[in-house]
Design a protein around this motif. Sequence first.
Motif, PDB file in Angstrom:
ATOM      1  N   ARG A 265      91.057  25.517 -31.491  1.00  0.00           N
ATOM      2  CA  ARG A 265      92.037  24.622 -30.864  1.00  0.00           C
ATOM      3  C   ARG A 265      93.240  25.415 -30.377  1.00  0.00           C
ATOM      4  O   ARG A 265      93.590  26.451 -30.947  1.00  0.00           O
ATOM      5  N   ASP A 266      93.880  24.911 -29.324  1.00  0.00           N
ATOM      6  CA  ASP A 266      95.107  25.544 -28.835  1.00  0.00           C
ATOM      7  C   ASP A 266      96.258  25.215 -29.783  1.00  0.00           C
ATOM      8  O   ASP A 266      96.610  24.039 -29.947  1.00  0.00           O
ATOM      9  N   PRO A 267      96.874  26.226 -30.410  1.00  0.00           N
ATOM     10  CA  PRO A 267      97.982  25.944 -31.321  1.00  0.00           C
ATOM     11  C   PRO A 267      99.315  25.814 -30.590  1.00  0.00           C
ATOM     12  O   PRO A 267      99.453  26.217 -29.434  1.00  0.00           O
ATOM     13  N   VAL A 268     100.274  25.231 -31.288  1.00  0.00           N
ATOM     14  CA  VAL A 268     101.666  25.217 -30.847  1.00  0.00           C
ATOM     15  C   VAL A 268     102.433  26.132 -31.793  1.00  0.00           C
ATOM     16  O   VAL A 268     102.375  25.962 -33.011  1.00  0.00           O
ATOM     17  N   LEU A 269     103.138  27.100 -31.232  1.00  0.00           N
ATOM     18  CA  LEU A 269     103.898  28.065 -32.028  1.00  0.00           C
ATOM     19  C   LEU A 269     105.343  28.044 -31.562  1.00  0.00           C
ATOM     20  O   LEU A 269     105.629  28.247 -30.382  1.00  0.00           O
ATOM     21  N   VAL A 270     106.258  27.784 -32.492  1.00  0.00           N
ATOM     22  CA  VAL A 270     107.680  27.666 -32.163  1.00  0.00           C
ATOM     23  C   VAL A 270     108.488  28.556 -33.095  1.00  0.00           C
ATOM     24  O   VAL A 270     108.249  28.567 -34.309  1.00  0.00           O
ATOM     25  N   GLY A 271     109.418  29.293 -32.516  1.00  0.00           N
ATOM     26  CA  GLY A 271     110.314  30.113 -33.309  1.00  0.00           C
ATOM     27  C   GLY A 271     111.732  30.016 -32.806  1.00  0.00           C
ATOM     28  O   GLY A 271     111.973  30.054 -31.590  1.00  0.00           O
ATOM     29  N   ILE A 272     112.687  29.850 -33.718  1.00  0.00           N
ATOM     30  CA  ILE A 272     114.104  29.805 -33.369  1.00  0.00           C
ATOM     31  C   ILE A 272     114.862  30.678 -34.358  1.00  0.00           C
ATOM     32  O   ILE A 272     114.644  30.574 -35.577  1.00  0.00           O
ATOM     33  N   GLY A 273     115.745  31.532 -33.859  1.00  0.00           N
ATOM     34  CA  GLY A 273     116.529  32.389 -34.742  1.00  0.00           C
ATOM     35  C   GLY A 273     116.085  33.835 -34.637  1.00  0.00           C
ATOM     36  O   GLY A 273     115.762  34.335 -33.557  1.00  0.00           O
ATOM     37  N   ALA A 274     116.063  34.522 -35.779  1.00  0.00           N
ATOM     38  CA  ALA A 274     115.681  35.942 -35.819  1.00  0.00           C
ATOM     39  C   ALA A 274     114.163  36.067 -35.777  1.00  0.00           C
ATOM     40  O   ALA A 274     113.510  36.355 -36.789  1.00  0.00           O
ATOM     41  N   THR A 275     113.593  35.866 -34.606  1.00  0.00           N
ATOM     42  CA  THR A 275     112.135  35.715 -34.468  1.00  0.00           C
ATOM     43  C   THR A 275     111.475  36.926 -33.817  1.00  0.00           C
ATOM     44  O   THR A 275     110.483  36.791 -33.090  1.00  0.00           O
TER      45      THR A 275
END
Length: 293
Positions: A265-275
């Motif tokens: 499946r196509d994932p959703v990946l989210v990062g905010i900050g020191a990523t």
Amino acid sequence: KQWYQRRVAITAGILGPTENIKSIDRADLLDYIGRHYQPHQIYLAAAGGVDHAELVKLAEKHFGDMQTTNVSEVEYPAARYSGSTMNNRDDAMGLAHVALAVEGCSWTNPDYFAMMIANTLIGNWNRAQGGGRTMPSAFARKVYEQKHPQSYMAFNTCYKDTGLFGVYGVCEPDEDAVRKFIGAIQSEWRRIFRSASPGEVQRAKNLLKTLLLAQCDGSTAVCEDIGRQMLTYGRRIPLAEIDARVEAVTPSVLKKVVGEYVYDRDPVLVGIGATEGLPDQLLIKFQQSSGMD
């Protein structure tokens, strides 16, 4: 800022963009109320020591003069899921806020309770609460041992047409910490698919039923639950039916459902900050392919 996201209905915020909020006037509010607050779209719920006949009289007194001026249903675009990546790097925040998710199911999907049990299995943990080695969740014990992340929370968010099933966590500003956390999530999904034991599945089922009952503690919560279920299902689901549907999820059913929603499946990946250490979405997708087994 690295940002890739297809503009579909599910990405729209509840409040809307700032320019829309600033431009709302009295006419907009009246138009909204006129379209959405119609008699055929309103449920009146009561709980506790309420006499039904008296409630009917009060409803007729206060709402009896409402007129249906627009019987057509409000049309909304279908909420289509689309895998995507969003990385808003800001090292000044000091921590990395990361979420990995796949498409879940809708409120009315037959897989709803199986996905809720999987969500309960993963659970949540915070370093400040301690008890890492004694947590009932295998995932909580694992992240405690590897010391990443500082906290995490599994979520199973359902909508009318689709849903999101995933884990959110807060990691140290360390490239290795973020990658280990993402890898741990994927490993836990694979572990549930391959070898979730009858004992831990039953524990998750018992905990889920406890949480669902706790949400109806008090007349206010019961009224909210009645209204939500009427709007979602068109009926109030009896507690006995909820219990039966939860108990119907066996380890084999859970493994089958998790496999269908996680693998390939196509994932959703989210990062905010020191990523800085946020992995590439294509790598995440490859690691969730059935060929990796």
